[in-house]
Scaffold this motif. Structure first.
Motif, PDB file in Angstrom:
ATOM      1  N   SER A  11       1.068  -0.287  -0.274  1.00 22.81           N
ATOM      2  CA  SER A  11       0.180  -0.146  -0.625  1.00 22.81           C
ATOM      3  C   SER A  11       0.972   1.254  -0.302  1.00 22.81           C
ATOM      4  CB  SER A  11      -0.955  -0.036   1.596  1.00 22.81           C
ATOM      5  OG  SER A  11      -0.213   0.121   2.449  1.00 22.81           O
ATOM      6  N   LYS A  14       2.015   1.910  -3.776  1.00 21.07           N
ATOM      7  CA  LYS A  14       1.228   2.155  -4.655  1.00 21.07           C
ATOM      8  C   LYS A  14       1.126   3.468  -4.609  1.00 21.07           C
ATOM      9  CE  LYS A  14      -3.386   1.781  -5.681  1.00 21.07           C
ATOM     10  NZ  LYS A  14      -4.548   0.628  -5.801  1.00 21.07           N
ATOM     11  N   LYS A  15       1.048   4.079  -2.776  1.00 18.63           N
ATOM     12  CA  LYS A  15       0.975   5.709  -2.375  1.00 18.63           C
ATOM     13  C   LYS A  15       2.626   6.243  -2.845  1.00 18.63           C
ATOM     14  CE  LYS A  15       0.080   8.942   1.536  1.00 18.63           C
ATOM     15  NZ  LYS A  15      -0.004   8.425   2.741  1.00 18.63           N
TER      16      LYS A  15
END
Length: 320
Positions: A11, A14-15
């Motif tokens: 995550s 992705k950020k």
């Protein structure tokens, strides 16, 4: 390349990818990404190189992160038309860093990219030679030509040539100058570069004052891009813009084809002027903020001192 721990959480990856795909990202984000291992100037170089790559990707409608091998190869070939081998090497280092830190396959390691790089490095083997010196006589002639101009670009470019020569600035230092870097002190008008105050001439002060009056800058970076319509950007100048400013200097002086100035040229010229004025290599090294006396020795033609200094500096690095 320093050992930077890659991002492992999916995550977070992705950020971070979404953030850096924008191109223009604050230095604080770069500092976090690189685990606080790099200096301010190194982060500026990463930032400028990445913006250059993202802009290229937008122009050709490809994804910058993760980047395809073909996209990187095309970017290298495109950059080679205007940039020197050292700049291309730095671009590749930045692209490699961005992919490795995001736990992505590194496209710069692919044989297609490596083959292209090796070929270009051979073609540009003479790039390692010393830059042409930008001397006081060049600056004086440019000042005589453009000193009375009311065009914003003329005022900016003349200020760039002056600050780079008088301050012996590197491109990264020039790009990083904030609006309040030139200032009045009890000792006179100076330019603040990191923790050093560099004395500036009355002519430089006049140019700074004229730049502030015409640009209306009251915060942010001191020197900025200007588009073809004459509009001032909010972003600092990148290395490509600075390169074009110095290429223009040769054109204005009627030297295009015989001399090619680069962002390094004022440091070469200023070193030679100081040597002619009787300054020692050690004094020139201090004024130009070099870690080693090797480069100023090379610039002033003292090859023996340059070789000895470089060997001593390398031994120190290895010992550390």
């Amino acid at each position: 390349m320093k050992k930077i721990e890659p991002i492992l959480d999916s995550s977070e990856i992705k950020k971070s990818i979404a953030l850096f795909k924008q191109g223009q990202v604050e230095l604080e984000a770069w500092q976090t990404l690189t685990n606080n291992l790099y200096s301010h100037n190194s982060l500026l170089s990463f930032q400028n190189d990445w913006i250059t790559f993202v802009n290229f990707c937008r122009d050709v409608n490809v994804c910058p992160l993760p980047a395809a091998v073909t996209a990187v190869r095309r970017f290298v070939e495109h950059s080679a038309k205007t940039r020197k081998a050292a700049s291309i090497k730095r671009y590749v280092i930045t692209l490699s860093l961005m992919h490795r830190v995001h736990s992505l396959p590194d496209p710069t390691r692919h044989r297609e990219v490596r083959f292209t790089l090796n070929r270009l490095y051979q073609e540009k083997s003479d790039d390692a030679g010393q830059a042409n010196a930008f001397m006081l006589s060049h600056l004086s002639e440019l000042t005589a030509r453009l000193g009375n101009s009311e065009k914003l670009k003329d005022v900016r470019d003349l200020l760039i040539w002056t600050l780079c020569f008088e301050g012996m600035l590197k491109r990264s230092e020039l790009a990083a100058l904030p609006y309040n870097a030139p200032r009045e002190t009890e000792e006179g008008f100076v330019l603040a570069v990191d923790d050093q105050l560099i004395a500036l001439s009355p002519e430089a002060k006049e140019q700074v004052d004229k730049w502030f009056e015409m640009s209306g800058i009251i915060d942010g970076p001191l020197l900025r891009g200007i588009n073809k319509h004459g509009h001032l950007s909010d972003a600092p100048m990148d290395h490509s813009s600075i390169y074009r400013v110095f290429r223009r200097a040769a054109t204005e002086l009627g030297l295009e084809g015989s001399l090619t100035f680069s962002g390094q040229s004022p440091r070469v010229g200023a070193s030679q002027e100081l040597a002619d004025a009787g300054k020692t290599i050690k004094e020139i090294q201090h004024q130009g903020r070099w870690k080693s006396p090797a480069m100023p020795a090379q610039y002033v033609g003292n090859k023996t001192a340059s070789s000895e200094a470089m060997a001593k500096f390398k031994r120190k690095i290895e010992k550390d």
